[in-house]
Write a protein that holds these residues in place. Structure first.
Motif, PDB file in Angstrom:
ATOM      1  N   LYS A   1      11.740   6.208  50.152  1.00 58.97           N
ATOM      2  CA  LYS A   1      12.941   7.041  49.990  1.00 58.97           C
ATOM      3  C   LYS A   1      14.199   6.217  50.253  1.00 58.97           C
ATOM      4  CE  LYS A   1      11.566  10.493  52.682  1.00 58.97           C
ATOM      5  NZ  LYS A   1      11.608  11.831  53.329  1.00 58.97           N
TER       6      LYS A   1
ATOM      7  N   GLN B   1      14.844   4.023  47.240  1.00 57.20           N
ATOM      8  CA  GLN B   1      15.485   4.765  46.161  1.00 57.20           C
ATOM      9  C   GLN B   1      16.993   4.879  46.402  1.00 57.20           C
ATOM     10  OE1 GLN B   1      13.203   4.678  43.811  1.00 57.20           O
ATOM     11  NE2 GLN B   1      12.927   6.835  43.398  1.00 57.20           N
ATOM     12  N   ASN B   2      17.361   5.164  47.641  1.00 50.87           N
ATOM     13  CA  ASN B   2      18.781   5.250  47.980  1.00 50.87           C
ATOM     14  C   ASN B   2      19.458   3.889  47.858  1.00 50.87           C
ATOM     15  OD1 ASN B   2      18.650   7.986  48.569  1.00 50.87           O
ATOM     16  ND2 ASN B   2      18.103   7.634  50.706  1.00 50.87           N
TER      17      ASN B   2
ATOM     18  N   SER C   1      20.124   3.301  44.260  1.00 56.20           N
ATOM     19  CA  SER C   1      20.889   4.344  43.561  1.00 56.20           C
ATOM     20  C   SER C   1      22.333   3.921  43.291  1.00 56.20           C
ATOM     21  CB  SER C   1      20.874   5.642  44.371  1.00 56.20           C
ATOM     22  OG  SER C   1      21.540   5.468  45.608  1.00 56.20           O
ATOM     23  N   ARG C   2      22.799   2.928  44.027  1.00 56.21           N
ATOM     24  CA  ARG C   2      24.179   2.454  43.827  1.00 56.21           C
ATOM     25  C   ARG C   2      24.303   1.508  42.639  1.00 56.21           C
ATOM     26  NH1 ARG C   2      23.252   2.104  49.433  1.00 56.21           N
ATOM     27  NH2 ARG C   2      22.761  -0.110  49.248  1.00 56.21           N
TER      28      ARG C   2
ATOM     29  N   LYS D   1      24.336   0.253  38.918  1.00 52.61           N
ATOM     30  CA  LYS D   1      24.544   0.797  37.574  1.00 52.61           C
ATOM     31  C   LYS D   1      23.455   0.297  36.624  1.00 52.61           C
ATOM     32  CE  LYS D   1      29.571   1.316  37.974  1.00 52.61           C
ATOM     33  NZ  LYS D   1      30.892   0.916  37.442  1.00 52.61           N
TER      34      LYS D   1
ATOM     35  N   ILE E   1      19.682  -0.716  35.877  1.00 58.40           N
ATOM     36  CA  ILE E   1      18.336  -0.442  36.374  1.00 58.40           C
ATOM     37  C   ILE E   1      17.325  -1.199  35.511  1.00 58.40           C
ATOM     38  CG2 ILE E   1      16.574   1.321  36.772  1.00 58.40           C
ATOM     39  CD1 ILE E   1      18.848   3.347  37.108  1.00 58.40           C
TER      40      ILE E   1
ATOM     41  N   ASP F   1      12.306  14.578  47.616  1.00 56.49           N
ATOM     42  CA  ASP F   1      12.403  13.180  47.177  1.00 56.49           C
ATOM     43  C   ASP F   1      11.142  12.693  46.484  1.00 56.49           C
ATOM     44  OD1 ASP F   1      15.021  12.727  48.123  1.00 56.49           O
ATOM     45  OD2 ASP F   1      14.282  12.443  50.151  1.00 56.49           O
TER      46      ASP F   1
ATOM     47  N   LYS G   1      13.006  18.755  38.716  1.00 55.44           N
ATOM     48  CA  LYS G   1      14.166  17.846  38.715  1.00 55.44           C
ATOM     49  C   LYS G   1      15.368  18.508  38.031  1.00 55.44           C
ATOM     50  CE  LYS G   1      13.473  13.422  37.775  1.00 55.44           C
ATOM     51  NZ  LYS G   1      12.894  12.230  37.100  1.00 55.44           N
TER      52      LYS G   1
ATOM     53  N   GLU H   1      18.874  19.391  39.868  1.00 58.02           N
ATOM     54  CA  GLU H   1      20.139  18.943  39.292  1.00 58.02           C
ATOM     55  C   GLU H   1      21.083  20.128  39.062  1.00 58.02           C
ATOM     56  OE1 GLU H   1      22.896  16.317  38.394  1.00 58.02           O
ATOM     57  OE2 GLU H   1      20.870  15.784  39.056  1.00 58.02           O
TER      58      GLU H   1
END
Length: 312
Positions: free
Chosen positions: A76, A79-80, A83-84, A86, A88, A194, A202, A206
């Motif tokens: 987890k 993933q965080n 996540s920043r 751009k 991937i 998560d 999902k 969202e």
């Protein structure tokens, strides 16, 4: 990307899949000599750096269960961490996912082979093994483990949510909807969103974010929008005991709501979801419009925008 870089990167990804980030980073370091500005290399290198820190902490732990827990917790955080970004690079992300959850599964399997007497802990081991299988795309074994967890400790929200996710990932959305609705009714706060991957949930998560809900009460709003968006649309009749508990819970929450110092952020979505279940009960048992209208009025007073969306 040059051919030599592409070949070397493929080799590095293999080492990530078999949980050897040190060797993967060693290969990437050599590839930088040929293509320093390659985004794929930079992304994969960041994956290695994060995982190496996890590996260092794993070496300080002896208990297999705790090792598995660390990997799930760090996933987890991973993933965080990404996540920043751009950019991937999905092959690297999938390789790390394979390595992480294969390793964690090995630790949980060791625990399953043991003689764990505590049913709650045993159910947790099977649930976590189910999560690992699900993340590895092995949905059949995931459902076996999660069903076993549910047999050991029935009606556990965290287990039902994972089972729902498995069914939805397999294209069986009807079962997924039923189980998700049950799970969020039992205890939204106990569900670890998560680890949920199906498009069904999902999209609902969202949608809840789009409505501006954040913080600790965020998960309490998910079943509310599950009803409003028509996702939690498969209803069942409650048992007489469940109806009694539901009414008692509603009465307790309404009494608490009168206290100015109450936690309104939690109470409002919980009350709304409970009202929805009570309305469904009245409709399914044909108890008359008067009782339904009484609950609708309570919803309108509590949140007029939710009321308008509900009666559409």
């Amino acid at each position: 990307m040059e051919i030599q870089t592409e070949k070397g990167l493929k080799e590095a990804l293999h080492f990530l899949e078999i949980a050897d980030p040190a060797q993967a980073q060693l290969i990437i370091g050599k590839l930088y000599e040929y293509e320093l500005g390659c985004e794929e290399l930079s992304y994969t290198n960041r994956c290695c750096t994060f995982w190496l820190e996890t590996s260092a902490r794993l070496k300080t732990i002896t208990d297999s269960y705790e090792k598995g827990q660390l990997l799930l917790s760090d996933w987890k955080q991973f993933q965080n961490f990404l996540s920043r970004d751009k950019f991937i690079y999905k092959p690297a992300l999938y390789s790390v996912q394979t390595g992480y959850f294969t390793s964690a599964l090995e630790y949980y399997n060791k625990q399953m082979e043991g003689n764990e007497k505590d049913p709650v802990h045993r159910a947790e081991i099977y649930r976590n093994a189910g999560i690992c299988y699900k993340k590895l795309g092995n949905f059949e074994n995931a459902r076996v483990c999660l069903s076993q967890a549910n047999d050991i400790c029935p009606n556990t929200a965290s287990v039902l949510a994972e089972l729902a996710d498995c069914y939805s990932l397999c294209g069986e959305d009807r079962y997924g909807k039923v189980l998700f609705r049950e799970a969020f009714f039992l205890s939204a706060e106990d569900i670890d969103i998560d680890f949920l991957d199906s498009e069904l949930i999902k999209c609902l998560i969202e949608k809840t974010k789009e409505k501006g809900h954040t913080g600790k009460a965020f998960k309490q709003w998910i079943p509310v929008y599950g009803v409003l968006c028509g996702i939690f649309n498969i209803k069942r009749e409650l048992t007489s005991q469940e109806v009694g508990r539901l009414k008692q819970n509603i009465y307790a929450m309404e009494s608490e709501f009168k206290d100015p110092s109450c936690n309104r952020d939690f109470l409002i979505p919980n009350l709304l979801n409970s009202y929805f279940w009570l309305i469904d009960h009245y409709v399914l048992t044909h108890e008359g419009a008067a009782k339904v209208n009484e609950i609708l009025l309570k919803i309108k007073i509590l949140d007029s925008s939710i009321y308008e969306a509900y009666i559409k």
